[in-house]
Motif scaffolding. Structure first.
Motif, short mmCIF file in Angstrom:
data_model
loop_
_atom_site.label_atom_id
_atom_site.label_comp_id
_atom_site.label_asym_id
_atom_site.label_seq_id
_atom_site.Cartn_x
_atom_site.Cartn_y
_atom_site.Cartn_z
N VAL A 56 -20.72 4.91 20.12
CA VAL A 56 -20.09 3.69 20.61
C VAL A 56 -19.12 3.11 19.58
N PHE A 57 -19.43 3.29 18.31
CA PHE A 57 -18.51 2.84 17.26
C PHE A 57 -17.22 3.66 17.28
N ILE A 58 -17.37 4.98 17.40
CA ILE A 58 -16.20 5.86 17.40
C ILE A 58 -15.30 5.55 18.59
N LEU B 96 -13.46 2.25 18.11
CA LEU B 96 -12.34 2.32 17.17
C LEU B 96 -11.13 3.03 17.79
N ILE B 97 -11.40 4.02 18.64
CA ILE B 97 -10.28 4.67 19.35
C ILE B 97 -9.70 3.72 20.38
N ALA B 98 -10.58 3.00 21.10
CA ALA B 98 -10.10 2.02 22.09
C ALA B 98 -9.28 0.93 21.41
N MET B 99 -9.63 0.60 20.18
CA MET B 99 -8.87 -0.40 19.41
C MET B 99 -7.42 0.03 19.23
N CYS C 81 -16.50 1.17 28.90
CA CYS C 81 -15.72 2.35 28.51
C CYS C 81 -16.13 2.87 27.14
N CYS C 82 -16.54 1.96 26.26
CA CYS C 82 -16.92 2.36 24.90
C CYS C 82 -18.38 2.80 24.80
N PHE D 261 -19.68 0.81 9.20
CA PHE D 261 -19.50 2.11 9.87
C PHE D 261 -18.17 2.74 9.48
N LEU D 262 -17.13 1.93 9.40
CA LEU D 262 -15.81 2.42 9.01
C LEU D 262 -15.83 3.01 7.60
N GLU D 263 -16.62 2.42 6.73
CA GLU D 263 -16.77 2.94 5.37
C GLU D 263 -17.42 4.32 5.40
N LYS D 264 -18.46 4.49 6.22
CA LYS D 264 -19.10 5.81 6.36
C LYS D 264 -18.14 6.82 6.97
#
Length: 405
Positions: free
Chosen positions: A55-57, A60-63, A87-88, A105-108
């Motif tokens: 869901v994070f990935i 971030l793509i939806a962003m 959608c996410c 999460f972005l750091e990882k």
């Protein structure tokens, strides 16, 4: 000549869709399972289970697709918009992660290489669908402003990982200065899609980045691609770039000449890089024999009326002949001959990389870097490239199915 792609549907077509169908089409082509497994917490770890990495990935793509400015704005929109949540992959009525959770999460994600593999897998998928050709590639760079505050040059640590000051000329020849980064892209000229990329500080000279980018491209795709033409602007007009492309990669460099302040063409050549004889007449190209280009006396062929005749340069009835090994000096004696119609046709395809940058900035979120550090800037660029390729695959697949129906 301005080359336009007519046989493929570009990413612009999918932007016309409603948010839900657009995101669903783009995300449906992206396999994040390997990356999610890598980033997922161990089953025996203590503490709350938290959210699934998928869901994070997808968020971030939806962003990038929805051109959402910041992580803070992303969290707000996920809370307010059930369509975006759905959608996410979030529960439509459930909670969404906080801004700090997204940041962790972005750091990882920035320390993982699997996101880049998703990008490469999509490129290979597009090639299998005949969207990407790979025979003709173009290379160029574009500026990315830093999220970090600008610093004086004397305070910048020049270790290749920090933003700094750069300068480029715009289409009108005006100098543009900025503090930040350069995104270097190797682009497929047929589909106008990125095949590989590098991030560098803004001060890095474009020409020095061509060979590292080409080398990385072949390492990432092995035998998947074998480009024939490599088109670049005059910033890449370096002798070793020509020779490496020809001798190591068996390609044909199509690079604009950079006079670098000289007021006359190289000795023995005219303004169009045609060899000239001692009388100043243009020698006639007479074909290629292996690595050698052959040029003949224009008087012997009736192309001019030289007052000295043929004997001035040669005692042979055949007339003066010049043979040049183009691999020894490809910057001056390239094949196809520089500025011929064949050369110009291949060079005109270089604009494909400019349209690639345009789509990444106009339809996606490339121009909105909101993270510090070169690793996170690269993640930002890859997310936008993933969205661009996936969307192009989706729209072309959908159109193909509708035609077949």
């Amino acid at each position: 000549m301005y080359i336009r792609q007519t046989s493929l549907f570009s990413f612009k077509e999918i932007i016309k869709f409603q948010q839900q169908s657009r995101l669903e089409l783009i995300l449906a082509n992206i396999d994040v399972s390997k990356l999610a497994n890598e980033l997922r917490k161990p089953s025996n770890s203590k503490g709350p289970k938290g959210y699934e990495p998928e869901v994070f990935i997808y968020s971030l793509i939806a962003m990038q697709v929805e051109k959402i400015d910041t992580i803070k704005d992303l969290v707000v929109k996920l809370k307010e918009n059930p369509v975006l949540r759905y959608c996410c992959g979030f529960d439509v009525l459930g909670k969404v992660p906080s801004e700090s959770t997204f940041s962790r999460f972005l750091e990882k994600l920035s320390n993982s290489e699997s996101l880049e593999q998703i990008f490469h897998d999509l490129v290979i998928k597009a090639k299998e669908l005949d969207i990407i050709d790979g025979e003709h590639i173009s290379i160029d760079s574009t500026k990315l402003d830093s999220f970090e505050a600008a610093k004086p040059k004397k305070n910048i640590v020049h270790d290749g990982t920090n933003p700094n000051w750069g300068m480029k000329k715009d289409t009108n020849g005006n100098n543009i200065r900025w503090f930040g980064w350069k995104l270097h892209i190797l682009c497929d000229s047929k589909s106008e899609l990125p095949l590989d990329l590098l991030i560098s500080p803004a001060s890095n000279y474009d020409g020095t980045m061509a060979l590292p980018l080409i080398k990385q491209f072949f390492e990432n795709y092995k035998d998947t691609f074998k480009p024939k033409y490599y088109a670049m602007d005059s910033a890449y007009d370096l002798d070793y770039v020509y020779k490496t492309i020809i001798n190591e990669y068996q390609g044909i460099p199509i690079i604009a000449y950079n006079p670098r302040g000289s007021y006359a063409p190289p000795e023995g050549l005219d303004e169009a890089f045609n060899p000239i004889c001692s009388g100043g007449y243009k020698l006639v190209y007479w074909g290629k024999d292996g690595n050698y280009l052959k040029f003949r006396c224009p008087h012997a062929l009736g192309r001019c009326d030289c007052p000295h005749g043929m004997n001035w340069c040669s005692s042979s009835n055949y007339g003066y002949t010049l043979k040049v090994n183009y691999k020894e000096n490809p910057r001056y004696y390239g094949y196809p001959l520089r500025y011929t119609d064949v050369w110009k046709k291949q060079y005109d395809k270089r604009t494909s990389v400019e349209r690639c940058f345009s789509r990444l900035k106009c339809y996606l979120n490339l121009d909105n870097v909101r993270s510090k550090g070169i690793k996170k800037v690269k993640v930002h660029a890859i997310l936008n490239c993933i969205a661009l390729i996936s969307g192009t695959i989706a729209i072309n697949t959908m159109k193909s199915l509708s035609k077949a129906a």
